[in-house]
Write a protein that holds these residues in place. Sequence first.
Motif, short mmCIF file in Angstrom:
data_model
loop_
_atom_site.label_atom_id
_atom_site.label_comp_id
_atom_site.label_asym_id
_atom_site.label_seq_id
_atom_site.Cartn_x
_atom_site.Cartn_y
_atom_site.Cartn_z
N GLU C 7 0.82 -1.21 0.00
CA GLU C 7 0.00 0.00 0.00
C GLU C 7 0.86 1.26 0.00
OE1 GLU C 7 -2.45 -0.18 3.50
OE2 GLU C 7 -0.77 0.18 4.85
N GLU C 9 0.48 5.63 0.71
CA GLU C 9 -0.40 6.68 1.22
C GLU C 9 0.31 8.02 1.08
OE1 GLU C 9 -2.03 5.76 5.00
OE2 GLU C 9 -3.23 7.60 5.09
N ARG C 38 -8.04 5.40 -3.78
CA ARG C 38 -8.87 6.52 -3.33
C ARG C 38 -8.05 7.79 -3.50
NH1 ARG C 38 -9.41 3.34 1.35
NH2 ARG C 38 -8.13 4.92 2.39
N HIS C 46 -5.14 13.31 1.53
CA HIS C 46 -4.20 12.30 1.07
C HIS C 46 -4.89 11.31 0.14
CE1 HIS C 46 -0.45 12.19 3.80
NE2 HIS C 46 -0.73 13.40 3.41
N SER C 47 -4.07 10.64 -0.64
CA SER C 47 -4.60 9.56 -1.47
C SER C 47 -4.11 8.22 -0.89
CB SER C 47 -4.09 9.69 -2.91
OG SER C 47 -4.55 10.88 -3.47
N TYR C 48 -4.77 7.18 -1.30
CA TYR C 48 -4.41 5.84 -0.81
C TYR C 48 -4.50 4.86 -1.97
CZ TYR C 48 -4.64 1.37 1.55
OH TYR C 48 -4.40 0.08 1.93
N ARG C 50 -3.83 0.62 -3.05
CA ARG C 50 -3.44 -0.74 -2.68
C ARG C 50 -3.21 -1.50 -3.98
NH1 ARG C 50 -6.42 -5.14 -0.90
NH2 ARG C 50 -8.30 -3.90 -1.13
#
Lengths: 405, 405, 405, 405
Positions: C7, C9, C38, C46-48, C50
Amino acid sequence: MIGKEVEFEGHLIDSLILSKALDTILDLEGEFEILEFRVGRKKEEHSYARLFVAGKDEEHLNKILRELHKLGAREIKPEEVELKEAEADKVLPDNFYVTTNHPTYVFYKGRWIEVEDISMDRVIAIRDDRAVCISIDEVKKGDKIVVGEKGVKVVPPERPRKYSPFQFMGGSVSSERPTEEITEIIAREMIELKKKGGRIAVVAGPAVNHTGAREALAAMIRDGYVDLLLSGNALAVHDIEASLFGTSLGMDLRTGRPVPGGNRHHLYTISKIISVGGIKRAVELGIVKDGIMYECVKNNVPFILAGSIRDDGPLPEVITDVMKAKKAMKEALRGIDMVLMLATTLHSIAVGNLLPSTVKTICVDINPATVTKLMDRGTAQAIGVVTDVGLFLPKLYEKLRELRE
Amino acid sequence: MIGKEVEFEGHLIDSLILSKALDTILDLEGEFEILEFRVGRKKEEHSYARLFVAGKDEEHLNKILRELHKLGAREIKPEEVELKEAEADKVLPDNFYVTTNHPTYVFYKGRWIEVEDISMDRVIAIRDDRAVCISIDEVKKGDKIVVGEKGVKVVPPERPRKYSPFQFMGGSVSSERPTEEITEIIAREMIELKKKGGRIAVVAGPAVNHTGAREALAAMIRDGYVDLLLSGNALAVHDIEASLFGTSLGMDLRTGRPVPGGNRHHLYTISKIISVGGIKRAVELGIVKDGIMYECVKNNVPFILAGSIRDDGPLPEVITDVMKAKKAMKEALRGIDMVLMLATTLHSIAVGNLLPSTVKTICVDINPATVTKLMDRGTAQAIGVVTDVGLFLPKLYEKLRELRE
Amino acid sequence: MIGKEVEFEGHLIDSLILSKALDTILDLEGEFEILEFRVGRKKEEHSYARLFVAGKDEEHLNKILRELHKLGAREIKPEEVELKEAEADKVLPDNFYVTTNHPTYVFYKGRWIEVEDISMDRVIAIRDDRAVCISIDEVKKGDKIVVGEKGVKVVPPERPRKYSPFQFMGGSVSSERPTEEITEIIAREMIELKKKGGRIAVVAGPAVNHTGAREALAAMIRDGYVDLLLSGNALAVHDIEASLFGTSLGMDLRTGRPVPGGNRHHLYTISKIISVGGIKRAVELGIVKDGIMYECVKNNVPFILAGSIRDDGPLPEVITDVMKAKKAMKEALRGIDMVLMLATTLHSIAVGNLLPSTVKTICVDINPATVTKLMDRGTAQAIGVVTDVGLFLPKLYEKLRELRE
Amino acid sequence: MIGKEVEFEGHLIDSLILSKALDTILDLEGEFEILEFRVGRKKEEHSYARLFVAGKDEEHLNKILRELHKLGAREIKPEEVELKEAEADKVLPDNFYVTTNHPTYVFYKGRWIEVEDISMDRVIAIRDDRAVCISIDEVKKGDKIVVGEKGVKVVPPERPRKYSPFQFMGGSVSSERPTEEITEIIAREMIELKKKGGRIAVVAGPAVNHTGAREALAAMIRDGYVDLLLSGNALAVHDIEASLFGTSLGMDLRTGRPVPGGNRHHLYTISKIISVGGIKRAVELGIVKDGIMYECVKNNVPFILAGSIRDDGPLPEVITDVMKAKKAMKEALRGIDMVLMLATTLHSIAVGNLLPSTVKTICVDINPATVTKLMDRGTAQAIGVVTDVGLFLPKLYEKLRELRE
């Protein structure tokens, strides 16, 4: 605040397009909201993004949209391109659209048409229902010039998903690279391009001669690797001087030392070629027996020699009016797939300005500043090789021979 | 006004010696009268000049004489050299004599003896009736140091009356020379020198590796063209990394692109060589199988690796104390007839400082500033070749092979 | 095929992190699927992401993960960091972890602890439950060294969402910028940093003296803008020579022309300083009355002079063992917030290697190659200013004075 | 063997003339005997030398005499100059005489007359009993062109016996000089020259604008230090763009960063100036309110803008035919005493070709290669200053103000 929706499609993430778009908005102190974002989950899939972009007022918003536009942003529903007439020759209407060097389309009479001869920092005119990219000196009174970004679509080149050794090197200007191997990569690219029927132009400065790479360039022309030569009076005179006297601007090309009275060679060469009526005639008469210009004439490779204020003579073939020279260069470059720029800052930048970003461009110079300048002036697709053209060109020709066998 | 007579002998006119002498006097606002001047009427004859030189006072006159001295001016009757003891280690007596890098003699105990190990900006000590040129850190308390110019004679190199292509190029730093031909001139000089039993040192920077010239240098060592290698930790580590992984500082030497995880190669190489106890041991154990350091070990070519603050590790053979490294370099350079300096500013200038002006010195760098600096720092005999070492060295090796056959 | 989930972030899009991650996977011929994404819809969010990443086999997968790791990729659930003992001094365990120069954390005994003294191309050791970044020469037998990427987290610097004129210039090496205005931006940054109690180091080469910028640097030290000076023997000797004689390596600093007998000044200066026991003592005794070193002593600004093989003397304060010098530099640089690198390639790269990426770094040199090399060697945060330090430094001091008022 | 007597007169020794003469003979494998040699015993006295020079045959001897001639060698009794008619426009008779850039005289109708407009690598024509130096493109059918060296005398500049700080710097291209002090020496020279009614030309490249030196150059024009401006389209457009928008090629001159949509500024500026009919008109209409071109118009300083193939537009005042531009430059340069060349290779070399060696020439560039090239191309009198024009020009203006008070 006032806003608008735009959309992007393509390899948005790995081609950095979305990153650049958001950056641009922030740099310009605009606001954005990502309304929709579908990422290509696998290599071969495209991504799609829909953004709401906002500015302080209409002017601010337009400023932002204009920049996003260059990155490929589209309005959701295409609108007809907007046109305004030029009021006089070489005079642009307000709000004229400035081109990038990426493939560009205008939405005209209900459909997308591609802009012809795209190159950077020019304008678009609609002539006979065709969209053409023209420079300011080509603008005629009454020309219908594209204004604003409405109905204009830019398609920036996407980075290839597959690794290519050639593409990889883009943008680098370090002298600390394995030069011989890079030479081989370029040779391989040239051979592949010629196999596919591609066309290669060489832009050469006088150092090609001084550094002793003359024979290599002549051999490349003879073997069919050069479809167009762009240069100036100096290269042609030095090359012919080398054929007549074995010197270049009076310097012995075998020892690198000036020959006594060698400066006479230069003037003698010019006078001789003028007296017979030009380079072609001198080759036909057997006066010039080898070299770069000789091979061009013998192999019907067109050459354009553009004038400069440093020129002596000049030779009859030299185009002394720079605007005419530029026009001739532009026409000759149409359909060229690759350009080798050899040891010339002025010609490299001039040619760079005339090329679409889809043309493979290699700039070879011993001075890293030449490559940096070329890219600063917008020819971002150029691959810089910081090396000595006097050793590079013979090595390149050697590789071309080896690889072709 | 106070004055003194001095004399000059040699090729005063064509070696510019008399011109420089008169210039010097005028620059320093002295006066002169030419008392006698016999010119060598033909090529093979020496010239002779006797001058009366005058200054405002003794100090001014001495200042002028000191400069004339460096050009070879002699007192009419030699006087015994003057000596003063050093009061402490590394502390010089007042009025200490500063050396040039030209052959130098002192009139000691009634006869001229040559100063050993002459190099520039050092002092002369008399030890055991021998005159030795030493640097300030070698001065020991009680050393008899030469003071003033009395009894000291300098013999600046005369320009050869016969034309020599090699000598010709001296001083040039232009990149606009026929590189391939210059490479041939250097190769020819190297072969002739080796035939006469001469010895060649190579001073190499890490760019030799990065630019892909590693194999050419290794081959030159293998074929006996290199009698001494002076370099640093970086070259050795990169060279061994290339042997172990095919990369140089993590960059693939076939493609010029960084290899993922390549920065590990660098540290791994250092750790590996340290773990077995050094480069020589690693070659003996078969861990290092090719390359520059390998050939040095296999062919018993001595190498000196001097430390720098950029070093990682460093390898066990690296001399981390710079003064010890310098001393080792000085000793190794004794008896060297030619030095090839390849793409390194720091090492080139350091080595230049250790050489007499009679050693043939060639400095190859893509950056003209390196060559200019070397000469500014006093290594005036150096021949500068502004080119890409990555193509130059393979071409040089090719020429060496061709010419030897 | 074998795969793993990771992941990311942060500002994934505008800091180009996700683009670089996908690029890396493709370059290494791996596969990926974006499992979740996201995007921060507004600036401050922030963006995330995976990702499922796959390789041909375990080794291939690990190679890919290692590269993603440097971009900030984390395993979904942190695992304890893996350690292995060093078998001997300076010998690393297999699979040792190589540091970046970004802030780094290890998951040790169930919690994330920050790695101290982070800088690039080093290793991490756990000592007394603290994680420290050490160079290979600092590795002791028995040291617990981090191996693999498990339990290690890197936090690459995010580009600030707010526009900053200072940040903007990063990466540029063109000489075609408005130099005076850039000087002002740097001055402003220095003043703000000092107001906040920040600390500034200056790394200076001898050209600072030769080009006449000596007084400006001395004044900056006097006025409190310099908290640490890193340099070598040459700068100190030339600076003191200028104080004693008004010359720098024998060149008159008012006219730029060599003074007759000026090479004596250099040796005299060294001998004099050695005879009294060093620079500090010479200042205290009133022998040295002005200049860079004088101001350092008078204002208690620490200086470190690292030895090089070009050194004459050297002065007593010079650290002749390069590894000791490097260690001293590393310790002195702890807590520094900004570094001004002035006209020195060797020291700039050496210092760059010792800095975390969070330190503001400005590299001033007339040769664009110096700046390019610094960045090629990993100091990507550096701002390059291609200009003449002899005019830049006086102008910078003038701006500092103007802006402070 | 065949020989001839020649004589030399002047400061033969300290101006190196005799040394160069003997060198030349030896290089060309000729023989010589010094028949008479009277040396100027004191500073103010001239020297005199009479030489017998011999070659293998007449051709060989003439080759040697031709070279000696350039150094000032005279036949013992002057013979009438030899003339031959040009058979066609731009076609030279065999054995045409090639000029140096030193003052030159021809012995015509029994007396020495000076050649007008002397500059290098041209020919001499006798028109209306006057000797004029013309370039090959100015040769008309029937022109009486000087052939051979008979009756031609060259007077190479002698080095001044008195030391002059300005003269001193000649030939230097190092960046390691005290730039601020050198700037002062140049300012002092300019002020003295203006006091004596001298005339100064400035040759400027577009980097003058990009680097922020625009205001300084404008101020120098306003204050009367510039009598002629030679440049191209780019400088004029960028300067006017700066006046209209505060940007140069779209880069903000306060921050050095590109302004969004800035590339429009460039085209807009061109279109605007074309629409009103040119630069002069734009200044008169109050459209252009400050800057380099504004000050030229307001202060009646003539400017010549020569075209190049890089030009956009170009502006109406630009001379697009390079041969016409060159002719205009040549005429404007007549009577100029000093030339400042600022950051332009092409224009510097072109102007250098048009200047006699008696014009003081200063070439300022951040790239040492520009200065080296200028000198390689024959402008040996040039003083090179390797520095950043963006800081140099403001500093020069500051010094001019300080010194004038």
